[in-house]
Write a protein that holds these residues in place. Structure first.
Motif, PDB file in Angstrom:
ATOM      1  N   UNK A  90      51.781 -48.413   8.406  1.00  0.00           N
ATOM      2  CA  UNK A  90      50.659 -48.334   9.341  1.00  0.00           C
ATOM      3  C   UNK A  90      49.346 -48.191   8.582  1.00  0.00           C
ATOM      4  N   UNK A  91      48.345 -48.961   9.025  1.00  0.00           N
ATOM      5  CA  UNK A  91      46.964 -48.802   8.579  1.00  0.00           C
ATOM      6  C   UNK A  91      46.122 -48.562   9.816  1.00  0.00           C
ATOM      7  N   UNK A 144      55.774 -59.831   9.693  1.00  0.00           N
ATOM      8  CA  UNK A 144      54.782 -59.886  10.772  1.00  0.00           C
ATOM      9  C   UNK A 144      54.117 -58.527  10.956  1.00  0.00           C
ATOM     10  N   UNK A 145      52.880 -58.591  11.472  1.00  0.00           N
ATOM     11  CA  UNK A 145      52.147 -57.373  11.796  1.00  0.00           C
ATOM     12  C   UNK A 145      51.567 -57.508  13.197  1.00  0.00           C
ATOM     13  N   UNK A 165      41.982 -48.467  15.658  1.00  0.00           N
ATOM     14  CA  UNK A 165      42.634 -49.777  15.666  1.00  0.00           C
ATOM     15  C   UNK A 165      43.798 -49.663  14.694  1.00  0.00           C
ATOM     16  N   UNK A 166      44.968 -50.001  15.196  1.00  0.00           N
ATOM     17  CA  UNK A 166      46.192 -49.831  14.435  1.00  0.00           C
ATOM     18  C   UNK A 166      46.675 -51.185  13.934  1.00  0.00           C
ATOM     19  N   UNK A 167      46.889 -51.267  12.636  1.00  0.00           N
ATOM     20  CA  UNK A 167      47.549 -52.423  12.039  1.00  0.00           C
ATOM     21  C   UNK A 167      48.903 -51.920  11.548  1.00  0.00           C
ATOM     22  N   UNK A 168      49.984 -52.457  12.130  1.00  0.00           N
ATOM     23  CA  UNK A 168      51.313 -51.942  11.829  1.00  0.00           C
ATOM     24  C   UNK A 168      52.293 -53.073  11.615  1.00  0.00           C
TER      25      UNK A 168
END
Length: 848
Positions: A133-134, A186-187, A230-233
Motif C-alpha cells: 500500500x502507498x 495489477x494495482x 488516495x490509496x494505491x494498493x
C-alpha cells in the motif's frame, strides 16, 4: 443494568433479542435523540451520564415493549450506529464522554474505518500480511500510531494537494518497482478514509502503466478532505488451486473470495472470534460487502476447490488466530490514543470486523488482511445466520457471544466503587484478590486476624480483629459488626474467600442484612461429617442426594474410633473434620492404623497456632470416611437463587498415598460430556440439599463405575490454582461472580463455555523440589512465565514434614490434553521436578 443501543437496530436486533432472553429488560434500544438526555456525571468529573426517558426494552421470548422510564434509567453500557450515516451525528453526540463503558464512538469508528491506519497496525503489531500500500494523506495531524511503517506500507503526508505531480510520480514509480510489488501485476487507485468505507470508485491499472497510475492518483487528490487519502494498493488475487479433473468443457473462471470475520472483546479483554462469512465473485470485480449472499467458510473453501477436510480445518484455525491477533493489535493501538481521539475515557472497541482474502506466497496459502470495520462484517455475518435459519439450521453463536460480551462489560461497571466487606485475607495463594479488586474498582474493607498482614496497605480499610477461635464465631460476628458501624462503613456486600472464615462471613451478612448463604447451610457444609449425614437423610429426587453421600463417623476420642470401625469399612480415609488444604488426610487400612494416625494428629495439631489456615480454630476433631475408588474431580459452581449459572469440571491426577497429596490436574476435564454432566448434577444437588443457593462453591467428588460420590463441599470459591485456570481457559472470573452474587446480581456467564486451551499442571513440594527451585529452578520458571510459556500459582510457604502442603503449581498450556501434558513433562524433566520419587509421567497418566 441497562445496555443501551443508540440508532438503527439493523445490525443489533439479534443481539438485543438474545440479551433480552438472558437478562430480561436489560437491553434497551434508543431510536431517537429525544428519548435520551445527558447530565453531568456525579462520579466522574468532566464526564456525562446518559439518562433514558424512553426506549424499546427486550424481554424473554422475543417480546419487546416501548417503555417510558419514570424516573429516567441510567445507562450502564452504550453502543450503537457510530459509522457514517444519517444517524451518526446524534448518536455520536449522545455517546460522547460518557461515564459508563462505551462500545465504540464516532472517533473510534473513523479511526478503524481508515485502511491506512489499520493496515499499519495489522502489519506492524499483528505480523499479518496486508496488500502492499502507498497512501497519500491530506493533512499533517492524525491518530496514526507511532510505529515505524512496516515493509510494503508507505505513508506520504501532503499539506496541499496542488502542485504535487512530481512527488506523486516519484513515489508511485518507487512503489511500483519495489520489492513488495514483485508478486503482483495489477494495482488499484481509490479514495480512502472513514467517510468512504470502501464505497468510492476505483480504477484498476497494470503495474507497468506507471504514468497512468500517477495521473489517476493526482486526479483524485483534488477531491480530498482533511485526513482522507488516495490509496494505491496491489490487487492481491485469490489463489487458484490446481484444477480437478474437468466435469465439462466449460472454462473454469478465476474467482475472488472475501472472508469476513466478527471478533468481540470477551472476558478478560481477550479477543474471541464469533463468526465467519464469505463472499465469492468474479476475480476481475472484487467482492464487496452486501454485493453477494454470504456463505459459510467450509462451504466456500469446498466450492473454491479445497477438498481435504483436514486442510479446511487447519485453515479455519489459522483464520481464528489471525482474526484474534488482528483485534488484539488494534485494541493495543487504540489504548494509546488520547481520550479525545477515542471519544471519551471509557470508549473502547468491543465488536470488530476484519476482512481477509487468501493469497499464495512462495507456494503457500496465506491470509491477507484487507481492512477493519465497525459493522459491515457484523451485518454480513448476521445475514448468513438469518439465511441458515430460513432452511432449518440451528441458531449460531454470534448473537449469544456478543450479548454476553456487552452484558458482562455492563456488569463490570455496576461493581465499580462498591464497598465489599471481606472477612479473612488468607495467605499468598489469595494474593490475586487485591489485584482483582483494583481491576474491578472495588473498595475492600478487610477484617483480618493478623495485624501485620501484607494486605493491610492494599485495601480501603483494614480492620484487625482476632477471630481465630471459630467456635466463638457468634461472638466474633457481633464484634465485627460493631467495628463496621464504628467506622461508619456501609458495605454493599460481605463475603470470604478464605476457608476458615466462611461461617463468620455468613453470620456477619445475616446481621448486616446482606445477601449470602444462611449460616446454618455454611456450617453444614463446613463440617464434613454433618454434610454426609445430612445428605444421607435427603431421600427425595431421582436420584436423591443420599446417593452421593459416603458413610462416615466423627472422631473426637479413641472410643469413637472403635465405634466408627464397626460402621465404616476399611480401607478408609481419616481426616480433620474442619480441615482444609488436604492437611492430615490419610488412608488407614485398619482400626489400629486409625488409632495411630489420630494419636499423632491430636498430639501435633491442637490449635490454630500449630498450623494456621487449616481449620484448627474449629478444633481438631476428625472423621473416618469410607474410601471411594475412582478418579478425583473438582466442580466449581456459580448458583443464584438455586439456579445453576455456571459449572467447570477439572480432573485431578492420582494422589500421593497414604497422605492423599494432590499431584497433578488438568482443565478442561478429559471426561466425556455425559460423565462431566454426572459430576455437575451431583455437585448441584448436594449444594441445594445443604441450603447453599447463592454463591460460588467448590465441590470435590470421586467418579467410579457407580457414578459420583461426594468427598466434601467447600462453601467458597475454589482454592489453589482453580480461579486462575478457569479464567485462563474459559474467561469468566469466579471472584467477580462471587461479588456479583453477593450484590444480588446474577452473573452473566457463557451459556456454552468453550475452552480456549488445555492446561495441565503439577504440584511442587518443598520436601521434594525445594533445592531445585531455590537453585535456579524458580527463576527459570518465572522467566518462562513472563514469556507466557508457563502458569505459576504460589500456594503456601515452604514447609515439609508429615503434614506438608504443596508450595507451587506449575502448568503448561496446549491445544489438547496430550500436548499440554507433553510440554509439562518435558519442563519437569528439564528442571528436576520429575524424579523416581516424584514420577510426573505417572501423575499425568490419568489424563487421556
Amino acid at each position: 443494568m441497562t445496555v443501551c443501543i443508540l440508532g438503527s437496530p439493523t445490525a443489533f436486533l439479534p443481539v438485543l433479542l438474545e440479551g433480552g432472553s438472558r437478562c430480561p429488560g436489560a437491553m434497551v434500544l434508543c431510536l431517537s435523540p429525544t428519548w435520551a438526555s445527558r447530565v453531568p456525571s456525579e462520579t466522574s468529573p468532566g464526564a456525562w451520564s446518559l439518562l433514558l426517558s424512553q426506549g424499546v426494552s427486550f424481554e424473554a421470548g422475543g417480546h419487546s415493549t416501548l417503555e417510558v422510564f419514570v424516573p429516567p434509567r441510567r445507562a450502564t453500557y452504550v453502543t450503537g450506529t457510530f459509522s457514517p450515516g444519517t444517524e451518526s451525528s446524534w448518536v455520536g453526540e449522545l455517546a460522547r464522554d460518557l461515564d459508563c463503558p462505551m462500545g465504540g464512538s464516532v472517533p473510534l469508528a473513523q479511526w478503524l474505518e481508515d485502511p491506512v491506519a489499520t493496515r499499519r497496525v495489522l502489519a506492524a503489531r499483528a505480523g499479518l500480511l496486508v496488500p502492499p500500500t502507498l497512501a497519500f494523506v491530506l493533512g499533517t495531524e492524525g491518530a496514526l500510531p507511532e510505529d515505524p511503517a512496516p515493509p510494503g506500507v508507505r505513508l506520504v503526508r501532503l499539506e496541499d494537494p496542488q502542485g504535487q505531480e512530481s512527488l506523486v510520480r516519484e513515489e508511485v514509480g518507487a512503489f511500483l518497482g519495489g520489492t513488495a510489488m514483485k508478486p503482483y501485476s495489477q494495482v488499484a487507485v481509490r479514495p480512502a478514509g472513514w467517510r468512504w468505507r470502501g464505497t468510492g470508485t476505483r480504477s484498476t491499472h497494470g503495474k507497468a502503466e506507471g504514468a497512468a497510475v500517477a495521473a489517476a492518483v493526482v486526479a483524485r487528490l483534488s477531491g480530498l478532505q482533511e485526513e482522507e487519502s488516495v490509496l494505491l494498493e496491489a490487487l492481491v488475487p485469490t489463489t487458484r488451486l490446481p484444477a480437478p479433473p474437468p466435469r465439462s468443457a466449460a472454462p473454469r473462471l478465476p474467482v475472488a473470495l472475501r472472508i469476513c470475520t466478527v471478533v468481540c472483546r470477551s472476558w478478560g479483554d481477550r479477543p474471541q472470534l464469533c463468526q465467519v462469512a464469505c463472499g465469492m465473485g468474479r476475480a476481475e470485480a472484487p467482492v464487496r460487502h452486501g454485493a453477494a449472499l454470504p456463505l459459510g467458510l467450509d462451504s466456500s473453501l469446498q466450492q473454491w476447490g479445497l477438498a481435504d477436510p483436514g486442510h479446511r480445518q487447519a485453515l479455519a484455525e489459522r483464520l481464528r488466530g489471525a482474526a484474534e491477533d488482528a483485534m488484539a493489535a488494534l485494541l493495543a493501538a487504540e489504548a494509546e490514543l488520547s481520550p479525545a481521539q477515542r471519544g471519551g475515557t471509557r470508549a473502547r472497541t468491543d465488536i470488530l470486523g476484519v476482512d481477509f482474502l487468501l493469497s499464495c506466497v512462495d507456494d503457500t496459502l496465506e491470509l491477507v488482511a484487507l481492512s477493519a470495520n465497525c459493522q459491515r462484517c457484523l451485518e454480513t455475518c448476521l445475514l448468513a445466520e438469518a439465511m441458515g435459519r430460513d432452511v432449518g439450521e440451528p441458531a449460531g453463536d454470534l448473537p449469544r457471544l456478543l450479548a454476553e460480551a456487552l452484558l458482562h462489560r455492563a456488569q463490570c461497571h455496576l461493581v465499580e466503587g462498591k464497598d465489599i466487606l471481606l472477612i479473612g485475607a488468607g495467605g499468598v495463594s489469595k494474593s490475586f484478590v487485591w489485584e482483582a479488586a483494583r481491576e474491578y474498582g472495588l473498595r475492600i474493607h478487610l477484617v483480618e486476624s493478623d495485624p501485620e498482614h501484607f494486605a493491610a496497605g492494599l485495601v480501603q480499610t483494614f480492620l484487625p480483629y482476632d477471630s481465630r477461635e471459630h467456635q466463638r464465631d457468634e461472638e466474633h460476628a457481633e464484634r465485627v459488626v460493631e467495628l463496621v458501624r464504628a467506622r461508619d462503613l456501609r458495605p454493599h456486600a460481605c463475603l470470604s474467600y478464605w476457608d476458615d472464615c466462611v461461617v463468620l462471613a455468613a453470620l456477619v451478612c445475616q446481621r448486616l442484612g446482606l445477601r449470602g448463604s444462611p449460616p446454618a447451610a455454611v456450617r453444614l457444609a463446613k463440617q464434613k461429617s454433618r454434610t454426609h449425614q445430612h445428605l444421607q437423610c435427603c431421600r427425595r429426587g431421582r436420584p436423591p442426594p443420599a446417593a452421593f453421600a459416603v458413610p462416615c463417623r466423627r472422631l473426637r476420642s479413641h472410643g469413637d474410633v472403635e465405634r466408627a470401625a464397626g460402621v465404616v469399612p476399611f480401607p478408609a480415609v481419616a481426616k480433620l473434620e474442619f480441615g482444609a488444604g488436604g492437611v492430615g488426610v490419610r488412608l488407614v487400612e485398619s482400626a489400629r492404623q486409625c488409632h495411630a494416625h489420630a494419636a499423632r494428629l491430636w498430639r501435633d495439631l491442637r490449635a490454630d497456632t500449630d498450623y494456621p489456615g487449616i481449620g484448627l480454630g474449629w478444633g481438631n476433631a476428625m472423621l473416618l470416611m469410607e474410601y471411594v475408588p475412582g478418579t478425583e474431580h473438582d466442580v466449581d459452581l456459580v448458583l443464584f437463587e438455586g439456579r445453576l449459572l455456571g459449572a467447570w469440571v477439572s480432573d485431578n491426577g492420582p494422589t500421593r498415598l497414604p497422605a492423599f497429596l494432590e499431584t497433578a490436574a488438568v482443565l478442561p476435564s478429559c471426561l466425556p460430556a455425559d460423565r462431566q454432566a454426572q459430576l455437575v448434577r451431583a455437585a448441584l444437588q448436594c449444594c441445594r440439599a445443604c441450603g447453599l443457593l447463592d454463591g460460588v462453591f467448590n465441590v470435590e467428588l470421586k467418579l467410579g463405575p457407580g457414578g459420583p460420590r461426594l468427598l466434601e463441599i467447600n462453601p467458597r470459591m475454589g482454592g489453589f490454582y482453580l480461579r486462575d485456570w478457569i479464567r485462563a481457559v474459559y474467561g469468566p472470573d469466579l471472584l467477580l461472580a462471587a461479588v456479583l452474587v453477593a450484590l444480588g446480581l446474577p452473573p452473566v456467564l457463557p451459556a456454552r463455555p468453550a475452552p480456549r486451551a488445555h492446561l495441565a499442571g503439577v504440584m511442587c513440594l518443598a520436601s521434594e523440589h525445594g533445592p531445585a527451585l531455590r537453585h535456579g529452578g524458580l527463576a527459570a520458571l518465572q522467566g518462562l512465565q513472563r514469556r507466557g510459556l508457563v502458569r505459576l500459582n504460589p500456594l503456601f510457604e515452604e514447609a515439609g514434614g508429615q503434614y506438608e502442603e504443596p508450595c507451587l503449581s506449575v502448568a503448561c498450556a496446549g491445544g489438547s490434553p496430550a500436548e499440554a501434558c507433553g510440554r509439562l513433562l518435558g519442563l519437569c524433566q528439564a528442571l528436576g521436578i520429575d524424579s523416581p520419587r516424584y514420577p510426573v509421567d505417572h501423575f499425568l497418566s490419568h489424563f487421556k
